[in-house]
Design a protein around this motif. Structure first.
Motif, PDB file in Angstrom:
ATOM      1  N   ASP A   1       2.575   1.475  -3.338  1.00  0.00           N
ATOM      2  CA  ASP A   1       1.980   2.151  -4.460  1.00  0.00           C
ATOM      3  C   ASP A   1       1.578   3.547  -4.310  1.00  0.00           C
TER       4      ASP A   1
ATOM      5  N   HIS B   1      -5.708  -6.979  -1.589  1.00  0.00           N
ATOM      6  CA  HIS B   1      -4.357  -7.230  -0.842  1.00  0.00           C
ATOM      7  C   HIS B   1      -5.105  -8.239   0.246  1.00  0.00           C
TER       8      HIS B   1
ATOM      9  N   THR C   1      -0.370  -8.935 -16.031  1.00  0.00           N
ATOM     10  CA  THR C   1       1.045  -8.604 -15.726  1.00  0.00           C
ATOM     11  C   THR C   1       1.787  -9.256 -16.720  1.00  0.00           C
TER      12      THR C   1
ATOM     13  N   ALA D   1       4.231  -7.889  -8.378  1.00  0.00           N
ATOM     14  CA  ALA D   1       3.647  -6.447  -7.942  1.00  0.00           C
ATOM     15  C   ALA D   1       3.964  -5.379  -8.473  1.00  0.00           C
TER      16      ALA D   1
ATOM     17  N   GLU E   1      -3.882  -4.701 -14.004  1.00  0.00           N
ATOM     18  CA  GLU E   1      -5.020  -5.000 -12.806  1.00  0.00           C
ATOM     19  C   GLU E   1      -4.595  -5.694 -11.694  1.00  0.00           C
ATOM     20  N   ARG E   2      -4.673  -5.322 -10.693  1.00  0.00           N
ATOM     21  CA  ARG E   2      -4.270  -5.884  -9.394  1.00  0.00           C
ATOM     22  C   ARG E   2      -4.818  -7.335  -9.137  1.00  0.00           C
TER      23      ARG E   2
ATOM     24  N   GLU F   1       0.844  -1.257  -0.212  1.00  0.00           N
ATOM     25  CA  GLU F   1      -0.056   0.042  -0.041  1.00  0.00           C
ATOM     26  C   GLU F   1       0.860   1.239  -0.177  1.00  0.00           C
TER      27      GLU F   1
ATOM     28  N   TRP G   1      -2.501  -9.572 -10.643  1.00  0.00           N
ATOM     29  CA  TRP G   1      -1.237  -9.932  -9.726  1.00  0.00           C
ATOM     30  C   TRP G   1      -1.883 -10.943  -8.787  1.00  0.00           C
TER      31      TRP G   1
ATOM     32  N   TYR H   1      -7.368  -1.104  -4.111  1.00  0.00           N
ATOM     33  CA  TYR H   1      -6.618  -2.681  -3.921  1.00  0.00           C
ATOM     34  C   TYR H   1      -6.966  -2.978  -2.770  1.00  0.00           C
TER      35      TYR H   1
END
Lengths: 468, 468
Positions: free
Chosen positions: A22, B8, A295, B98, A86-87, A19, A90, B4
């Motif tokens: 980012d 997470h 990714t 990431a 896009e997370r 976090e 991941w 996110y």
């Protein structure tokens, strides 16, 4: 498993730090020069004889290896094709790599291949290929997708002793991986003809293509393949697909479409018509790690008639019979280059499930309209010359001034880009179009807005005035 | 980044579940049949229009996609080359993905390429290549490593119009990806000569090789490449490297070594002498995702003289000059097939840092001695015929009985393997050697012990008696 506890703990701590990472990456400068001390630190560490504490290894990796890389997924990174992963993709990596299935064949990973095939079927149908007859697979990137398709093209059209007489046709805007693929496949580089593109739209000139084919045939060459692009890297241009298809059909050429970047427009409801005719191609490359928000290491290749993939890649005939008998399922090692391969498609399956096609369509559409908004702003500014129209989220322009000659204009535009990169406001690069050095923006990050693009344009203009 | 948070949170919850998942996978049956309901569930989900709740997507992925795959990293999975990925490599995936750097060139990821190069330099030196002159890169697997090297071999030795006359030499034990690489490179499959191997050691017969080369040269062919293997897939055999090198030097052939699996023996202090002479090769493939304990998608290719890679893959000559001027750093797109590529090597850098070379050497050595221990146990059992000696952690044998003919023996040994797989005690497969169906074990998982191998052997023997 006790020995994994430390590793799992480190992973969770990393996610907690993510976090902060980012936030710092988004609020910090887009491009930062590499600190030589990072390189020196890594050299000093070398490869140790005794293992080091995991926490130290993690910190070194963050501070000196991954931290200093350019955040290609920053909303203000407009260079290359950005990588706005896009997370969720991941999260797919986290999960897929934890299980680490061997996804080359059904024996080891039937369910993972099934998930990949659900995605492939959906996208093949979107292209307009029949799911009864198409073949395809996930590969590591667009270069691999192009290579996989073009080897199949070669085998479909040329005898083994005719490779040096085969000629293929690309435009002067085609991605370099296409020429590289032909070279790997044994086609001499001088036989890959660069068809000129239109100086305004940068689309392949179909009349010139047809003349070149005729001349080559008359000269004893063997024209066998033509490559069109949906979304060229420089300008986001869509080549005249239906006209190229007509030429390919007339002269019995394999028609490959490089849709690595722009293929994704087919998922935008309002814009998918722009790529009309793609169903007339023989093969199609499509990247996940560009505009499908994956990714890196995610692309796909589709071939209209899967028997061409088996002909080029299947090495054990007895397997082929099994595959044919089921009709619609194949081991990836029978239709592609790799044997052992990771389950690359599971994360795209997850992304499509979590986003849904409606959100995806909106996101793609917004990328396109953002560049169109930027185009309107640029066209209002007399000191800027637009070089290419906004197309699939890409636009090119340059600052002009009557007092400067072409060489000085090139240098000035390079200075402008260098300055905004150094300031950290944005990450962007120049490219060459019509012999001019121009500024290129790709606006596909889902978080960028027309207002922010306006701010960046004003910053560029201020820098231009200061650096003239 | 607020959006996110959910992702997470799901990632951390998954990691917490991973402990249970690990336990269940290690304590459960090694191979489980796929539940058709999983496939039906995925078909029913399709690709949704509206996004689904992330938690549901995660659960579906665990229950129906990743969970049912075969755990190739189970200590009792002895099939193929198992995939006993080190959990540190997975942590490397979590972190690398990431940040998601674009690791094709120094512009975007100088530090990541630097980390990769530290690993490559270390392994190139281990092979015996000079770090001043070698070139190499991380690729997605052994097939890609072989392809990358063999295209360079082709370009170094054959003119563009001579491809169909080029002949290459592999043994009948060489991995199928080598023949596939030659085919992709435009060498006709019928020109890839299969040199016989010794029926006891399964090593390439160098006299036969030399005779074939001479005959081909006399017949107007162009012998240009020979491939030796360090660690064949079937038997873990190391081909007679120094003799092949002598032949390659005599006839001016490119000597490629497929060390995808067994190259790792070079990191075992007590056993590295087995691969003596590998420094005399022109190129070398080495997988991370086999015996270097990486997750899938990790391999390397090394070429003794890096100019061959530039000649085959570099597309912009002005870049080449920059690279040569620094002498020891290269953009991966200039020396390989891919353009955009993930930073594949960071996780191996992390693994080497966390383990250290001493632990790695011990682990590799143990894999070898484990198979040797199994060999001794087998040689004490009259109902078992050993087919190949324990070599690099691989051994082959079969159950024999004078009352059964060859066909019945084949069927019986298949039944034995099928039964132990169905019971869930182990995961193993048969292979064909000298025309016989034999049982093959690869013992490279770091958690397996000679005692456990003894238990599995006793179980196999009991099953053999019950299924005769």
């Amino acid at each position: 498993m006790k020995r994994y506890e430390t590793i799992h703990e480190q992973a969770k701590q990393f996610i907690d730090r993510l976090e902060t990472i980012d936030r710092e990456r988004v609020n910090g400068p887009v491009i930062q020069p590499v600190d030589e001390r990072s390189l020196a630190r890594m050299d000093a560490l070398g490869i140790p004889t005794d293992g080091r504490a995991l926490e130290d290894v993690v910190n070194d990796t963050i501070d000196h290896i991954l931290g200093p890389t350019v955040p290609a997924n920053h909303p203000h990174f407009f260079g290359f094709i950005p990588g706005p992963a896009e997370r969720v993709a991941w999260l797919g990596d986290v999960m897929t790599n934890a299980y680490n299935p061997h996804a080359g064949g059904f024996t080891m990973a039937e369910t993972a291949l099934h998930a990949e095939q659900i995605v492939l079927d959906f996208l093949a149908e979107t292209i307009g290929y029949s799911t009864d007859t198409y073949g395809g697979l996930f590969v590591s990137g667009g270069s691999m997708a192009n290579l996989t398709a073009l080897v199949a093209a070669r085998d479909a059209k040329l005898e083994e002793d005719a490779l040096h007489r085969g000629t293929a046709y690309v435009s002067d805007q085609t991605h370099s991986s296409v020429a590289k693929a032909f070279k790997i496949a044994g086609i001499p580089t001088r036989n890959v003809r660069r068809v000129p593109s239109d100086p305004d739209t940068f689309a392949l000139d179909v009349d010139a293509l047809e003349q070149m084919i005729q001349r080559d045939a008359n000269d004893g060459f063997r024209p066998f393949a033509v490559v069109g692009t949906v979304g060229t890297t420089n300008t986001g241009t869509i080549d005249p697909i239906e006209s190229i298809a007509r030429v390919a059909e007339t002269y019995d050429l394999w028609f490959h479409i490089d849709g690595a970047y722009g293929g994704t427009v087919l998922l935008s409801e309002p814009y998918r018509h722009l790529a009309r005719g793609v169903d007339r191609s023989d093969s199609f490359s499509w990247d996940g790690h560009k505009w499908l928000y994956q990714t890196y290491g995610s692309a796909m290749v589709f071939v209209k008639d899967r028997t061409h993939l088996f002909n080029s890649y299947e090495t054990k005939p007895e397997y082929l019979r099994d595959v044919e008998s089921t009709g619609d399922k194949w081991n990836t090692w029978d239709v592609g280059i790799e044997m052992t391969r990771p389950a690359r498609g599971v994360k795209l399956w997850m992304t499509l499930q979590a986003l849904g096609t409606k959100t995806l369509s909106k996101r793609i559409t917004t990328a396109i309209t953002n560049a169109e908004a930027l185009e309107r702003m640029i066209d209002d500014l007399p000191m800027i010359e637009r070089i290419s129209p906004a197309s699939l989220g890409i636009i090119n322009f340059r600052f002009i001034d009557d007092a400067l000659d072409e060489r000085a204009l090139d240098a000035w535009n390079e200075r402008i880009v260098q300055t905004i990169n150094d300031r950290g406001d944005a990450g962007l690069y120049t490219t060459m179009l019509n012999g001019k050095r121009v500024i290129r923006l790709a606006t596909i990050h889902p978080d960028v807005t027309p207002e922010e693009l306006g701010t960046i344009l004003r910053t560029l203009t201020r820098i231009a005035e200061q650096t003239k």
